[in-house]
Design an enzyme around this catalytic site. Structure first.
Site: not given
Length: 676
Positions: A356, A404
């Protein structure tokens, strides 16, 4: 779920508790696509509700699947050999688990499709997958930069003849999602001959391929492999729904609570944290995070669908670990390293750079903010923690729109220096775990003095309630409308059959102690009952006055208002919040406006609701009420000695909110976003 610009975490300690995890993202999106490709209807239980699954479900509807949702259970009626609806433009957000497999599947199903996502998705490589599909003869065009989405699949005349005689070659050292995409799509083309895929170079993230193979078998496709380099899809393969399938909880998400059990102690002795939804027998590779956590000192036990963690060795032990087998969960180890003695080295993590965000760079940058010494390379990160508690730093963590990163760094709030940590853009956790922070707070405890409170007091019609609610929403804090408390108590008392008088003072006070009151979404709730309108009547106001005359009830309501001071913070409005209820609050605002201005606001409010009113009468009433409130013997209306007075006679609500937020920022240990 928090939709705020940032979330300030006060110094936290662990509390014994139990966490129920959401479903695995990796399993959820694989199962959805396999169900869509199958013959029959698949009932998916415990599906993850997240941004990534939402874009997948939307895409499946667009291509012609029937999707029926009922909470965490979803029924998918697959295409079962039918052609997908086309042409279609599919928006897939930042979901690699949707973009890569859907691209391969649609290329082999036929039709015209455009697949796009958020700007970061257009920076995530997909060229190796497209090269493999083009080897087969698929017509796929890049609509932007070569090697990256957005893409166009140009099969309006049907799927061209595919070159399946030779093995299909795909690189394995960039992302395992490329191989997963081919494994899930190629059964659609398996006719009289088997199809072979060969991996070029080392295959990273093998555990994710293992998940794919296990799920393929559930849907009737048994793929053989030779040492993870050569995969054979049997001739005549055809997807068939298993009827029902359960999504186990996300092992990557479990890593944060495993880490918490390992690093944190609070109050008296270690705290045991139990995780429900995933166990030691999980099919997910990231369950091997347990091995790494144990190596660092955690005590982890478990069984089918549950894990239990306690702190063992302290400080934690630094480790040197090849993390190819736990690429996502390994990020959590980098934050655990802050609590270890020595230097922790995590290697074989090159895939972090194409996730990401560039996760190696992101973790290095943010760990340094906290006081760690960090070295990073192409495929490794080396973390040395602050030498002693005094070397820790309060930090504002930039999250790079990466779920995350946000979840990992929430663990820094348990630091030994008792420093606050800011998580910027906390809503990014919605990608996989929308309620992550609520789950974290359920197993965290904090000294009451560390839970921030903002008090906004002021006279009637000063706008304090509207401003306070907006400030709470912007900060992600809880909201307390103290003026509603007596009205709610009166309503609850009457519903319980109590007359509001001195004879019933004791039972009404007992009732008031545990009223299930909450303020959410602009409404006032008593349990599951929306009482917003019921407490705004003239009769409710008169009953509230009678309740307030009962001393035992007033005492009970003080305690009830104190109970609103919970994580992550509170914004309370009223007339005595800063002087009586929360005298130690770090920010007290006294919001006022001229009587003329307040009368005009109240006039417009009444007229908009269809009531007739006189500005002159309203002004006289407000002035008389101000005089009564400021001269009453109990908690007279007045600014707290350390309150900041804000006259909003000439301010909009938004301007008043911005001023309160600016005052709040001045009191923080770190600037909002100045450190990146």
């Amino acid at each position: 779920m928090y939709s705020t610009a940032f979330l300030d975490l006060p110094p936290l300690q662990a509390a014994a508790g139990e966490v129920h995890l959401p479903g695995s993202k990796s399993i959820s999106n694989r199962v959805l696509l396999l169900a869509a490709l199958s013959n029959g209807t698949t009932t998916v239980h415990d599906l993850l509700a997240s941004d990534d699954t939402r874009v997948m479900l939307d895409a499946l509807r667009q291509i012609g699947c029937t999707v029926d949702e009922a909470g965490s259970t979803v029924c998918i009626t697959g295409l079962g050999g039918r052609l997908p609806q086309s042409p279609a433009k599919l928006f897939l957000g930042n979901a690699g688990t949707a973009m890569r497999p859907l691209t391969a599947a649609l290329a082999l199903l036929g039709g015209e499709f455009e697949l796009s996502g958020v700007p970061r998705m257009h920076e995530r490589p997909i060229g190796d997958l497209i090269d493999a599909l083009r080897q087969l003869g698929c017509h796929i065009d890049y609509l932007g930069n070569d090697g990256y989405p957005p893409l166009r699949i140009a099969h309006g005349q049907g799927v061209p003849a595919l070159a399946l005689a030779e093995p299909i070659r795909v690189r394995g050292d960039v992302s395992s999602q490329f191989l997963t995409a081919l494994l899930m799509a190629l059964p659609l083309a398996a006719g009289a001959q088997a199809i072979v895929i060969e991996v070029v170079g080392e295959l990273i993230s093998k555990p994710y391929i293992a998940i794919t193979l296990q799920l393929l078998a559930r849907f009737g496709i048994v793929v053989e492999h030779q040492n993870w380099q050569r995969f054979t899809i049997p001739a005549g393969s055809r997807y068939q729904s298993p009827g029902s399938i359960h999504v186990e909880a996300d092992a990557s998400s479990a890593s944060y609570f495993i880490a918490l059990g390992a690093i944190a102690t609070g109050g008296e002795g270690p705290k045991s944290i139990k995780i429900q939804g995933v166990g030691l027998d999980s099919i997910q590779g990231d369950i091997r995070f347990v091995e790494a956590a144990r190596a660092m000192g955690a005590v982890v036990t478990g069984g089918p669908n549950w894990l239990q963690i306690e702190r063992g060795a302290w400080p934690l032990k630094a480790i040197d670990l090849d993390c190819n087998h736990i690429p996502d969960a390994a990020m959590t180890l980098a934050v655990m390293a802050l609590y270890a003695q020595g230097t922790t080295t995590l290697t074989n993590i090159a895939s972090w750079r194409v996730k990401e965000t560039d996760r190696i760079a992101a973790m290095a940058t943010e760990l340094r903010k906290l006081g760690a010494t960090v070295e990073e390379g192409a495929d490794y990160i080396r973390v040395t923690p602050p030498a002693q508690p005094a070397d820790w730093k309060a930090a504002s963590i930039h999250t790079y729109d990466d779920h995350r990163v946000a979840m990992c760094f929430s663990l820094a709030a348990f630091n030994p220096a008792a420093l606050p940590v800011r998580i910027e853009d906390p809503k990014c956790v919605a990608k996989t775990f929308p309620d992550y922070f609520e789950a974290l707070f359920s197993v965290a405890q904090v000294e009451t003095a560390h839970i921030p409170v903002i008090c906004i007091d002021g006279p009637t019609a000063s706008g304090k309630g509207t401003v306070a609610a907006a400030v709470a929403q912007r900060l992600g804090y809880r909201f307390l409308d103290s003026g509603a408390m007596y009205r709610i108590t009166a309503l609850a008392a009457l519903r319980a059959g109590f007359a509001i008088d001195a004879d019933h003072e004791a039972p009404i006070a007992t009732l008031a102690q545990t009223l299930p009151v909450r303020f959410e979404g602009g409404k006032v709730w008593l349990g599951n009952d929306d009482v917003t309108e019921a407490i705004r009547t003239e009769e409710a106001g008169m009953n509230a006055s009678r309740v307030s005359a009962l001393p035992a009830v007033r005492t009970a309501l003080v305690d009830l208002q104190h109970s609103f001071q919970r994580l992550p913070g509170l914004v309370a409005d009223g007339r005595d919040m800063g002087t009586v209820i929360f005298p130690e609050a770090p920010l007290k605002v006294y919001l006022t406006a001229s009587a003329a201005c307040r009368a005009e606001r109240r006039y417009k409010q009444l007229i908009s609701k269809g009531f007739s009113a006189s500005i002159e009468d309203l002004r006289a009433d407000l002035e008389a009420r101000d005089a009564r409130d400021s001269s009453r013997s109990v908690a007279p209306l007045k600014p707290a000695q350390d309150a900041l007075v804000l006259d909003n006679s000439d301010l909009t609500i938004e301007q008043a909110v911005e001023q309160v937020l600016a005052w709040w920022q001045e009191r923080q240990r770190f600037a909002a976003s100045a450190q990146h």
